[in-house]
Design an enzyme around this catalytic site. Sequence first.
Site, PDB file in Angstrom:
ATOM      1  N   HIS A 128     -28.161   7.243   6.438  1.00  0.00           N
ATOM      2  CA  HIS A 128     -28.165   8.644   6.018  1.00  0.00           C
ATOM      3  C   HIS A 128     -28.402   8.726   4.508  1.00  0.00           C
ATOM      4  CE1 HIS A 128     -26.769  10.708   9.689  1.00  0.00           C
ATOM      5  NE2 HIS A 128     -26.153   9.561   9.944  1.00  0.00           N
ATOM      6  N   GLU A 176     -28.916  11.302   2.774  1.00  0.00           N
ATOM      7  CA  GLU A 176     -28.232  12.486   2.240  1.00  0.00           C
ATOM      8  C   GLU A 176     -26.748  12.231   1.995  1.00  0.00           C
ATOM      9  OE1 GLU A 176     -27.388  12.783   6.623  1.00  0.00           O
ATOM     10  OE2 GLU A 176     -29.002  12.007   5.357  1.00  0.00           O
ATOM     11  N   CYS A 226     -31.571   8.627  10.917  1.00  0.00           N
ATOM     12  CA  CYS A 226     -30.578   8.173  11.885  1.00  0.00           C
ATOM     13  C   CYS A 226     -31.136   8.287  13.304  1.00  0.00           C
ATOM     14  CB  CYS A 226     -29.257   8.926  11.708  1.00  0.00           C
ATOM     15  SG  CYS A 226     -27.866   8.135  12.583  1.00  0.00           S
TER      16      CYS A 226
END
Length: 196
Positions: free
Chosen positions: A178, A180, A77
């Site tokens: 992202h 994750e 990001c």
Amino acid sequence: MSIVIINTGCSNLFSIQCSIRRLGYSVTVTDSVHDIKQAKKIFLPGIGTSISVMNFLREKNLLSFLKDTNQPILGICLGMQLLGKYSYEGKKCILLNKVSCLIKKLPNINCSVPHIGWNTVHYNVNNNIFKNIDNNTQFYFLHSFYMKVNQYTIASSIHGVQFCSAMVVKNFFGVQFHPEKSGSQGEQLIKNFLEI
């Protein structure tokens, strides 16, 4: 293998740490230059403003290391945007200058800003970071600023404008989304980075 997440003081450190641990790896969150220099793989996350993160890295004496290291780094990001030349988020902010690109605000062209939610990632360069991930898979985004498509872009997305959603320059990898927060495909991308 020593894996480090650079502690940039942002809020997604724990979720990145959990994703790496689910893959069976040990990982440390740190802002120690000594520990980071020992790592085989480095994650550079970022949420918030480029000015605050660059100031944090400067205070921790990490900027010269990040500019010169040959260790594999994945910017996530804002961490990817930091690889650019300047950011126009607030006042002009000098970045790591790995790519001669300006970071600009997403234009409000028939879309909402910030860009929040799932979006398609189209990769046009066959890179191992996308190994075992279908092209045009969706990943989770949360950002208001973007890097334009450039010579180091390996994947792009569209939100009002087409923008760089993944890039590689030497040992620096970057993703605007992202991983994750992107489910199994995100963990696959993290796994790919760890195995490169």
